[in-house]
Design a protein around this motif. Structure first.
Motif, PDB file in Angstrom:
ATOM      1  N   GLU A  88       0.818  -1.203   0.000  1.00 46.61           N
ATOM      2  CA  GLU A  88       0.000   0.000   0.000  1.00 46.61           C
ATOM      3  C   GLU A  88       0.858   1.262   0.000  1.00 46.61           C
ATOM      4  OE1 GLU A  88      -3.327   0.229   2.565  1.00 46.61           O
ATOM      5  OE2 GLU A  88      -3.867  -1.874   2.320  1.00 46.61           O
ATOM      6  N   MET A  89       2.046   1.184   0.578  1.00 48.65           N
ATOM      7  CA  MET A  89       2.939   2.334   0.561  1.00 48.65           C
ATOM      8  C   MET A  89       3.629   2.489  -0.787  1.00 48.65           C
ATOM      9  SD  MET A  89       4.777   2.470   4.306  1.00 48.65           S
ATOM     10  CE  MET A  89       5.868   3.783   3.708  1.00 48.65           C
ATOM     11  N   LEU A  90       3.894   1.389  -1.484  1.00 56.47           N
ATOM     12  CA  LEU A  90       4.716   1.433  -2.693  1.00 56.47           C
ATOM     13  C   LEU A  90       3.938   1.259  -3.992  1.00 56.47           C
ATOM     14  CD1 LEU A  90       7.632  -0.764  -1.313  1.00 56.47           C
ATOM     15  CD2 LEU A  90       7.620   1.719  -1.566  1.00 56.47           C
ATOM     16  N   GLY A  91       2.795   0.566  -3.952  1.00 54.31           N
ATOM     17  CA  GLY A  91       2.046   0.309  -5.174  1.00 54.31           C
ATOM     18  C   GLY A  91       2.760  -0.625  -6.123  1.00 54.31           C
ATOM     19  N   SER A  92       3.671  -1.418  -5.606  1.00 44.80           N
ATOM     20  CA  SER A  92       4.458  -2.335  -6.430  1.00 44.80           C
ATOM     21  C   SER A  92       4.659  -3.638  -5.681  1.00 44.80           C
ATOM     22  CB  SER A  92       5.827  -1.711  -6.766  1.00 44.80           C
ATOM     23  OG  SER A  92       6.721  -2.677  -7.259  1.00 44.80           O
ATOM     24  N   VAL A  93       4.265  -4.739  -6.300  1.00 45.92           N
ATOM     25  CA  VAL A  93       4.451  -6.045  -5.679  1.00 45.92           C
ATOM     26  C   VAL A  93       5.937  -6.372  -5.575  1.00 45.92           C
ATOM     27  CG1 VAL A  93       3.939  -8.511  -5.852  1.00 45.92           C
ATOM     28  CG2 VAL A  93       2.239  -6.838  -6.612  1.00 45.92           C
ATOM     29  N   ALA A  94       6.674  -6.122  -6.657  1.00 43.44           N
ATOM     30  CA  ALA A  94       8.108  -6.439  -6.669  1.00 43.44           C
ATOM     31  C   ALA A  94       8.844  -5.675  -5.583  1.00 43.44           C
ATOM     32  CB  ALA A  94       8.697  -6.139  -8.038  1.00 43.44           C
ATOM     33  N   ASP A  95       8.566  -4.381  -5.462  1.00 48.72           N
ATOM     34  CA  ASP A  95       9.252  -3.581  -4.447  1.00 48.72           C
ATOM     35  C   ASP A  95       8.791  -3.955  -3.044  1.00 48.72           C
ATOM     36  OD1 ASP A  95      11.053  -1.594  -5.842  1.00 48.72           O
ATOM     37  OD2 ASP A  95       9.202  -1.236  -6.920  1.00 48.72           O
ATOM     38  N   ALA A  96       7.519  -4.304  -2.890  1.00 49.35           N
ATOM     39  CA  ALA A  96       7.027  -4.733  -1.575  1.00 49.35           C
ATOM     40  C   ALA A  96       7.726  -6.015  -1.137  1.00 49.35           C
ATOM     41  CB  ALA A  96       5.515  -4.941  -1.617  1.00 49.35           C
ATOM     42  N   GLU A  97       7.936  -6.933  -2.062  1.00 42.29           N
ATOM     43  CA  GLU A  97       8.630  -8.179  -1.734  1.00 42.29           C
ATOM     44  C   GLU A  97      10.094  -7.912  -1.373  1.00 42.29           C
ATOM     45  OE1 GLU A  97       7.932 -10.577  -5.177  1.00 42.29           O
ATOM     46  OE2 GLU A  97       6.016 -11.353  -4.418  1.00 42.29           O
ATOM     47  N   ASP A  98      10.725  -6.973  -2.093  1.00 40.79           N
ATOM     48  CA  ASP A  98      12.110  -6.619  -1.764  1.00 40.79           C
ATOM     49  C   ASP A  98      12.204  -6.013  -0.373  1.00 40.79           C
ATOM     50  OD1 ASP A  98      12.985  -7.511  -4.203  1.00 40.79           O
ATOM     51  OD2 ASP A  98      13.140  -5.523  -5.114  1.00 40.79           O
ATOM     52  N   VAL A  99      11.285  -5.116  -0.064  1.00 38.05           N
ATOM     53  CA  VAL A  99      11.271  -4.473   1.248  1.00 38.05           C
ATOM     54  C   VAL A  99      10.991  -5.497   2.340  1.00 38.05           C
ATOM     55  CG1 VAL A  99       9.937  -2.883   2.698  1.00 38.05           C
ATOM     56  CG2 VAL A  99      10.717  -2.159   0.438  1.00 38.05           C
TER      57      VAL A  99
END
Length: 312
Positions: free
Chosen positions: A27-38
């Motif tokens: 919800e903060m990033l709007g990106s599945v790939a970036d959420a998984e990295d975080v």
């Protein structure tokens, strides 16, 4: 793993909060790939923590992932400045039961994610943590490095900003599904008149190709223009298949055009489609095979042992 085959305490705590942490990051990033990295970065930092010194493990994990997501969000902001064409959030395949949690479904909807894009990184973090996950102001203050009084001011400002821009009309999921299925049928069969009837006169189509595949570089306004564009697309390709799927907590469309994948998220108001978000960037469509597990609270237990950090 201990001798009983269960995860060590740190892993067990992380797994219990994993879905909550992923939801915060997405919800903060709007990106599945970036959420998984975080999420992976949060795991690595969590494994170096002495659990005996942590009184509130949920708050500590939320603090870690919020800080990591804020760092990533600032990087994404710079990346979007050079993005080719409109930028849309990465669509998220969700199970139908996500829609049963109305607040969760609304918070991950494409329309809401686009509203959140208009906030500053700090405002977005505060809004997500407070309004969606009901994190206390004091915990949010520790997560973003500001005073509780400042967080309250940011929360009020963000709440007013979102309220002025979010969709005002709420429709039932059954109504949305009926409209989406009618639209996809008309799209699949190339029925121009039906397409125009199912869309509001002032409908807007926004397409994200990321410069990797053909897509309109500017929003298309009006039912006639949008319908003609969609109907023409159907006529010039060899194969055109549509399937109803659940994206971001709502019925949506999965499109295969000559073997190439696209996703359509639709906003429905008063029985008609008012917004069409067309995702064609292949880099944002690589995770549509398995529904994401979302949560606003931690799991009560760990159902299976974890063998790799990449699985948590």
């Amino acid at each position: 793993m201990n001798e009983n085959g269960r995860p060590d305490p740190a892993t067990e705590v992380f797994v219990a909060h994993r879905n909550l942490l992923f939801t915060v990051a997405y919800e903060m990033l709007g990106s599945v790939a970036d959420a998984e990295d975080v999420l992976q970065e949060t795991w690595l930092r969590w494994m170096g923590v002495d659990l005996d010194t942590v009184r509130n493990k949920r708050a500590y994990l939320v603090r870690i992932i919020t800080r990591q997501a804020l760092n990533r969000l600032r990087t994404l902001t710079r990346r979007k400045e050079s993005y080719i064409g409109p930028w849309l959030p990465e669509p998220l395949l969700t199970a139908p039961d996500v829609a049963e949690d109305v607040e969760l479904a609304d918070s991950v909807s494409m329309a809401m994610l686009l509203v959140l894009e208009t906030l500053t990184p700090t405002e977005r973090a505060v809004f997500v943590l407070r309004e969606v996950f009901e994190i206390p102001y004091g915990e949010i203050a520790k997560a973003i490095g500001k005073s509780a009084a400042t967080v309250r001011q940011i929360a009020r400002r963000a709440r007013e900003h979102v309220a002025a821009r979010r969709p005002r009309v709420q429709v039932s999921r059954s109504e949305q599904q009926a409209v989406v299925e009618r639209f996809l049928l008309a799209l699949r069969t190339g029925q121009l008149r039906e397409l125009m009837e199912i869309m509001a006169p002032d409908v807007v189509l926004i397409a994200d190709g990321g410069g990797l595949v053909p897509a309109t570089r500017a929003p298309i306004h009006g039912a006639e223009l949008v319908a003609k564009l969609l109907a023409r697309l159907n006529r010039v390709v060899a194969t055109f298949e549509t399937t109803t799927v659940w994206l971001n907590g709502a019925p949506a469309g999965r499109i295969e055009i000559d073997g190439e994948l696209a996703a359509l998220s639709l906003v429905v108001e008063n029985g008609r489609i008012t917004q069409i978000y067309a995702m064609a960037n292949p880099r944002k469509l690589a995770r549509l095979d398995e529904p994401a597990e979302l949560a606003r609270t931690a799991s009560s237990s760990v159902s299976s042992p974890v063998t790799s950090p990449s699985k948590v």
